[in-house]
Write a protein that holds these residues in place. Structure first.
Motif, PDB file in Angstrom:
ATOM      1  N   ALA A   1       0.900  -1.242  -0.060  1.00 19.04           N
ATOM      2  CA  ALA A   1       0.001  -0.018  -0.058  1.00 19.04           C
ATOM      3  C   ALA A   1       0.712   1.379  -0.065  1.00 19.04           C
ATOM      4  N   GLY A   2       1.897   1.117   0.732  1.00 15.94           N
ATOM      5  CA  GLY A   2       2.890   2.512   0.681  1.00 15.94           C
ATOM      6  C   GLY A   2       2.302   3.534   1.231  1.00 15.94           C
ATOM      7  N   GLY A   3       2.440   4.710   0.460  1.00 16.51           N
ATOM      8  CA  GLY A   3       1.660   6.022   0.856  1.00 16.51           C
ATOM      9  C   GLY A   3       0.594   6.467   0.290  1.00 16.51           C
ATOM     10  N   SER A   4       0.063   5.228  -0.788  1.00 15.47           N
ATOM     11  CA  SER A   4      -1.250   5.367  -1.410  1.00 15.47           C
ATOM     12  C   SER A   4      -2.328   5.247  -0.593  1.00 15.47           C
ATOM     13  N   PRO A   5      -3.481   5.853  -0.978  1.00  8.20           N
ATOM     14  CA  PRO A   5      -4.606   5.644  -0.113  1.00  8.20           C
ATOM     15  C   PRO A   5      -4.979   4.169  -0.211  1.00  8.20           C
ATOM     16  N   SER A   6      -5.554   3.735   0.829  1.00  2.43           N
ATOM     17  CA  SER A   6      -5.745   2.091   0.951  1.00  2.43           C
ATOM     18  C   SER A   6      -6.468   1.803   1.913  1.00  2.43           C
ATOM     19  N   THR A   7      -7.474   0.920   1.868  1.00  6.12           N
ATOM     20  CA  THR A   7      -8.725   0.425   2.756  1.00  6.12           C
ATOM     21  C   THR A   7      -7.865  -0.033   4.349  1.00  6.12           C
ATOM     22  N   LEU A   8      -6.370  -0.455   3.947  1.00 11.25           N
ATOM     23  CA  LEU A   8      -5.749  -0.741   4.983  1.00 11.25           C
ATOM     24  C   LEU A   8      -5.697   0.422   6.084  1.00 11.25           C
ATOM     25  N   ASN A   9      -5.875   1.417   5.982  1.00  5.22           N
ATOM     26  CA  ASN A   9      -5.626   2.618   6.929  1.00  5.22           C
ATOM     27  C   ASN A   9      -7.172   2.592   7.485  1.00  5.22           C
ATOM     28  N   LEU A  10      -8.287   2.084   6.840  1.00  4.49           N
ATOM     29  CA  LEU A  10      -9.431   2.296   7.526  1.00  4.49           C
ATOM     30  C   LEU A  10     -10.191   1.062   8.125  1.00  4.49           C
ATOM     31  N   ILE A  11      -9.223   0.019   8.311  1.00 12.43           N
ATOM     32  CA  ILE A  11      -9.775  -1.169   9.090  1.00 12.43           C
ATOM     33  C   ILE A  11      -8.846  -1.563  10.284  1.00 12.43           C
ATOM     34  N   PHE A  12      -9.337  -2.507  11.127  1.00 14.92           N
ATOM     35  CA  PHE A  12      -8.384  -2.919  12.319  1.00 14.92           C
ATOM     36  C   PHE A  12      -8.155  -4.449  12.240  1.00 14.92           C
ATOM     37  N   PRO A  13      -6.866  -4.749  11.357  1.00 18.48           N
ATOM     38  CA  PRO A  13      -6.729  -6.334  11.240  1.00 18.48           C
ATOM     39  C   PRO A  13      -6.719  -6.805  12.759  1.00 18.48           C
ATOM     40  N   GLU A  14      -7.179  -8.087  12.791  1.00 22.29           N
ATOM     41  CA  GLU A  14      -7.399  -8.621  14.041  1.00 22.29           C
ATOM     42  C   GLU A  14      -6.030  -9.257  14.488  1.00 22.29           C
ATOM     43  N   VAL A  15      -5.011  -9.232  13.671  1.00 26.06           N
ATOM     44  CA  VAL A  15      -3.781  -9.877  14.355  1.00 26.06           C
ATOM     45  C   VAL A  15      -3.372  -8.967  15.272  1.00 26.06           C
ATOM     46  N   TYR A  16      -3.879  -7.701  15.410  1.00 26.66           N
ATOM     47  CA  TYR A  16      -3.292  -6.800  16.318  1.00 26.66           C
ATOM     48  C   TYR A  16      -4.069  -6.176  17.422  1.00 26.66           C
ATOM     49  N   LEU A  17      -5.472  -7.112  17.597  1.00 26.42           N
ATOM     50  CA  LEU A  17      -6.458  -6.835  18.462  1.00 26.42           C
ATOM     51  C   LEU A  17      -5.859  -6.966  19.972  1.00 26.42           C
ATOM     52  N   ASN A  18      -4.797  -7.814  20.083  1.00 22.70           N
ATOM     53  CA  ASN A  18      -4.437  -8.175  21.659  1.00 22.70           C
ATOM     54  C   ASN A  18      -3.116  -7.239  21.817  1.00 22.70           C
ATOM     55  N   ASP A  19      -2.667  -6.463  20.721  1.00 24.09           N
ATOM     56  CA  ASP A  19      -1.448  -5.705  21.079  1.00 24.09           C
ATOM     57  C   ASP A  19      -1.798  -4.571  21.785  1.00 24.09           C
ATOM     58  N   GLY A  20      -0.911  -3.952  22.437  1.00 24.57           N
ATOM     59  CA  GLY A  20      -1.092  -2.186  23.053  1.00 24.57           C
ATOM     60  C   GLY A  20      -1.569  -1.537  21.877  1.00 24.57           C
ATOM     61  N   GLY A  21      -1.912  -0.349  22.545  1.00 22.59           N
ATOM     62  CA  GLY A  21      -2.335   0.788  21.730  1.00 22.59           C
ATOM     63  C   GLY A  21      -3.691   0.705  20.876  1.00 22.59           C
ATOM     64  N   LYS A  22      -4.656  -0.082  21.392  1.00 24.79           N
ATOM     65  CA  LYS A  22      -5.909  -0.449  20.594  1.00 24.79           C
ATOM     66  C   LYS A  22      -6.681   0.931  20.368  1.00 24.79           C
ATOM     67  N   ALA A  23      -6.748   1.642  21.392  1.00 25.23           N
ATOM     68  CA  ALA A  23      -7.619   2.954  21.422  1.00 25.23           C
ATOM     69  C   ALA A  23      -6.873   3.949  20.202  1.00 25.23           C
ATOM     70  N   GLU A  24      -5.632   4.249  20.370  1.00 26.45           N
ATOM     71  CA  GLU A  24      -4.856   5.175  19.439  1.00 26.45           C
ATOM     72  C   GLU A  24      -5.080   4.529  18.165  1.00 26.45           C
ATOM     73  N   ARG A  25      -4.894   3.126  18.027  1.00 24.49           N
ATOM     74  CA  ARG A  25      -5.155   2.586  16.526  1.00 24.49           C
ATOM     75  C   ARG A  25      -6.567   2.824  16.002  1.00 24.49           C
ATOM     76  N   ILE A  26      -7.614   2.683  16.819  1.00 21.81           N
ATOM     77  CA  ILE A  26      -8.935   3.178  16.509  1.00 21.81           C
ATOM     78  C   ILE A  26      -9.222   4.632  15.929  1.00 21.81           C
ATOM     79  N   GLN A  27      -8.684   5.466  17.010  1.00 25.01           N
ATOM     80  CA  GLN A  27      -8.714   6.853  16.855  1.00 25.01           C
ATOM     81  C   GLN A  27      -8.003   7.101  15.331  1.00 25.01           C
TER      82      GLN A  27
END
Length: 446
Positions: free
Chosen positions: A47-73
């Protein structure tokens, strides 16, 4: 304009990015590759710096990592900035006919529409138009609500199944559009060797009336004993349950604020984007969702033989040693109710086949027994895995037991759900991980 309220649908206002590059814009459903951060790191690199749906979703591989609130924001900020910066073209009131060619050469056809969440219910033995096919895990809903609540946009990976042996709905509108040589809204390759995709607008009164006529036939055929079963949730059950929960919350807020009935009825939050797929589509395969048991060996060594012995006794089966992982996979794939276990012991890989005489849907007997055993185990995690290759990759790690499940037949699928209610959680998957729905279309939400 054609009214679809009877069928629990409406024609959405679709948002698509200008000059769409499907390879950088689209990424796979967030609930895939949940044990593979390398996959998602590769997606970010593509995706690089291009517009991407990756920036608009929360991959669940990261659900148990820290910083969830910041990621959602950050996700919600990215949604707002994409809208404000003109990434999207003007919204178009349309359904979208989709053809997805997967890496396996299969072509799956779909129809993107908006589902009325008041016509859907996930609870067992529901008589709603749209029903869950698998048990809903309640604790999975609140984290997803945090993401959807107040989000400016929604992007769908929900897929609904239609019981359409005559192929009149999805295939019917697709044949009609292609016969007149209509140009696609979008077309292109998908990242990480996941095939390609094309989509066509379904927007004229003539096209939409054709969709409505096909839906009426399915509605009539699905009406039994005083209720109508029109759609079954194929993929994205928890995402749809989350959308329902957020809508109930928003509906209550609107009612308490004294909103007019029309405002409540027309709220964007009342609907969720979905892709409707015919269960008889030749490009749609039902794959089992496998299991992996992960044991924190720091607290105690993993005793996977105890689990296997428990399952053998509980299911009244027979244990057989397979020569290698290929033989194990083949045995399970060619069975109706046999299970494969793949794990490491003392540096050597073990391949164990559990043969059973189960005549019900195999997972409906297997999962409750597995749950019973795991309740007695500390520091143990169960995850759900798409694809045998991923099971074998994980099973070669210390403290991991890969479990292969047999295939799921789709014959009598609707009758089974209609009479017995939802199947156990994560009973089946529509296709391999790379064949899952990729995010592409968007819609304004809050």
């Amino acid at each position: 304009m054609t009214d679809f309220e009877k069928f629990g649908l409406c024609v959405p206002e679709i948002l698509l990015p200008k000059n769409i590059d499907t390879k950088t814009w689209s990424v796979v459903a967030c609930d895939q590759y949940t044990q593979d951060k390398e996959y998602w790191a590769a997606a970010a690199k593509i995706a690089g710096g291009s517009p991407s749906t990756l920036n608009l979703i929360f991959p669940e591989v990261y659900l148990n990592d820290g910083g969830k609130a910041e990621r959602i924001q950050k996700i919600k900020q990215a949604m707002a900035s994409y809208i404000d910066e003109g990434i999207f073209a003007a919204p178009q009131k349309e359904m979208v006919y989709v053809e997805r060619t997967t890496a396996y050469g299969r072509v799956r056809k779909g129809l993107v529409a908006a589902l009325d969440l008041d016509s859907y219910e996930w609870k067992p033995f529901s008589t709603a138009l749209t029903r869950a096919t698998e048990a809903t895990i309640l604790e999975r809903i609140p984290p997803r609500m945090e993401i959807r609540r107040g989000a400016p946009l929604e992007l769908p990976h929900i897929m609904l199944l239609a019981n359409d042996p005559n192929r009149s709905l999805v295939e019917g509108i697709g044949d009609k559009i292609k016969a007149r040589g209509a140009s696609p809204l979008y077309q292109g390759e998908l990242m990480q060797n996941s095939g390609s995709i094309k989509g066509w607008a379904v927007e004229s009164d003539d096209d939409l009336n054709g969709v409505k006529a096909a839906l009426q036939k399915l509605y009539d055929a699905g009406t039994k004993n005083g209720s109508t079963f029109l759609f079954a949730v194929g993929d994205g059950n928890h995402s749809l349950a989350t959308a329902k929960a957020v809508w109930e919350e928003e509906k209550k807020r609107l009612q308490e604020a004294g909103a007019a009935p029309e405002e409540i009825q027309n709220s964007n939050v009342r609907f969720a984007l979905v892709e409707i797929v015919n269960i008889y589509d030749q490009g749609l395969t039902f794959e089992p969702i496998h299991r992996v048991v992960l044991k924190d060996s720091a607290s105690a060594p993993a005793d996977f033989e105890a689990l296997i012995d428990f399952m053998q006794k509980k299911l009244d089966g027979t244990l057989v040693q397979s020569d290698n992982k290929s033989a194990l996979e083949e045995s399970v794939k060619n069975s109706a109710a046999d299970f494969g276990f793949y794990y490491k012991k003392e540096g050597a890989q073990k391949c164990v086949l559990l043969k059973t005489k189960i005549t019900d849907l195999a997972v409906s007997r297997f999962q409750p027994a597995l749950d019973e055993f795991l309740k007695t185990q500390e520091e143990t995690e169960l995850d759900y895995i798409h694809g045998a290759d991923e099971i074998f990759r994980l099973g070669e790690k210390d403290g991991a037991l890969g479990i292969l499940l047999p295939p799921v037949a789709k014959d009598s699928f609707f009758d089974t759900i209609g009479s017995l209610g939802p199947l156990p959680r994560k009973s089946f998957s529509m296709g391999e991980a790379s064949e899952k729905r990729f995010y592409l279309e968007a819609r304004r939400l809050f």
